[in-house]
Write a protein that holds these residues in place. Sequence first.
Motif, mmCIF file in Angstrom:
data_model
loop_
_atom_site.group_PDB
_atom_site.id
_atom_site.type_symbol
_atom_site.label_atom_id
_atom_site.label_comp_id
_atom_site.label_asym_id
_atom_site.label_seq_id
_atom_site.Cartn_x
_atom_site.Cartn_y
_atom_site.Cartn_z
ATOM 1 N N ALA A 59 5.498 10.513 2.930
ATOM 2 C CA ALA A 59 4.550 9.438 3.185
ATOM 3 C C ALA A 59 5.162 8.254 3.913
ATOM 4 O O ALA A 59 4.578 7.712 4.840
ATOM 5 N N ALA B 219 -6.159 10.333 -2.141
ATOM 6 C CA ALA B 219 -5.349 11.308 -1.406
ATOM 7 C C ALA B 219 -5.412 12.655 -2.127
ATOM 8 O O ALA B 219 -5.418 12.719 -3.363
ATOM 9 N N LEU C 225 -7.827 10.968 2.217
ATOM 10 C CA LEU C 225 -6.589 11.358 2.884
ATOM 11 C C LEU C 225 -6.227 12.743 2.372
ATOM 12 O O LEU C 225 -6.271 12.983 1.160
ATOM 13 N N ILE D 236 -6.304 4.306 8.298
ATOM 14 C CA ILE D 236 -6.355 4.603 6.865
ATOM 15 C C ILE D 236 -7.508 3.849 6.211
ATOM 16 O O ILE D 236 -8.188 4.362 5.330
ATOM 17 N N LEU E 215 3.591 7.054 7.526
ATOM 18 C CA LEU E 215 2.831 5.810 7.592
ATOM 19 C C LEU E 215 3.212 4.995 8.816
ATOM 20 O O LEU E 215 2.418 4.220 9.330
ATOM 21 N N TYR F 75 0.543 7.613 -1.477
ATOM 22 C CA TYR F 75 -0.681 7.244 -0.776
ATOM 23 C C TYR F 75 -1.714 6.641 -1.727
ATOM 24 O O TYR F 75 -2.376 5.654 -1.399
#
Length: 350
Positions: free
Chosen positions: A196, A252, A214, A208, A200, A234
């Motif tokens: 992650a 997520a 997600l 996002i 990101l 997340y």
Amino acid sequence: MSDGASDKTSLTFSSKVRLPKLSVDQFVQGVLENNRTILAQAITLVESNSPVHMDMAQEVIKKLLAHTGNSIRIGITGVPGAGKSTFIEEFGTMLCEKGHRVAVLAVDPSSTVTRGSILGDKTRMELLSRNPHAFIRPSATGGTLGGVNRKTRETMLICEAAGYDVILIETVGVGQSETTVRSMVDFFLLLMLTGAGDELQGIKKGVIEIADALLINKADGENRTRALIAKGEYNRALHYLQPATVGWETKAYMCSALTGEGIEDIWHVVTDFRDKTTQTGGFAARRKAQSLDWMHSMTQEYLRSMFFNHPQIAHLLPQMEGAVTSGQLSPTSAVQQLIAVFENAISKKE
């Protein structure tokens, strides 16, 4: 996916589109009967920039409107390498096996040459493209997001009228088109990878913030443990963000498009989203707001084109630009003069 005639039509994006001499009613009947050749031709009609074709396309859509709106519209984007095409093929195939009819629309506003990614998608989604209950089509945007907005929306309506109850709109790459696709779908899915923290950095926070879920793909083999860690990271990050949809909590999830694990679960998430937002009225409210936004954006696009394509403006604009860049004229004064010329020209016509 379809017969040879459909495929040839799908790849026709020249400014001089050749269409069969069908009447508006013949187009409408063919779409409602899900005649795949006429369906592809109706979409080509919508994609054409010819004024004659555009007028005819609007007549066709007007007659089809009563048969639209009965699908769930899902936008799908993802970081590079997230496996969007593999996921869409697995997801779409699973839905077809459940009795759904799936239309996949690929959006690529960055491509002015290929006008979409039909060849790539047909290659990567070979199984889904052969499924009689699926229809794969690019969006011929002409390199503009305005093209995405009008042509993809109208293609979506035609597919709904043809009986496709799940519309998947795939964005090609991560960029400005995400916001445009968000404005035309009910549910927006963002595909991510494991690790992650690293991923990101490769995607804007804004993307996002507009996602309803997600989904960490490739959560199989040695990646499964990393995917579990990424999922937790997340979800902690999402806790501090405003949900994209009122009354819905963005979370997520994990899946493996390779093994199929978690694919059906994400469909349950989508249907849960639809049920909850339908009960609260949010589903219908979003659709109404999207229709109004569409109308306003189309109006702005038309007025902008009308202004800059006006002969007097086109002639005067280089002079104004030169005056502004040389410091002889302020931008505001230049705008005022251009608008005055335009309004004067319009008033004379009246």
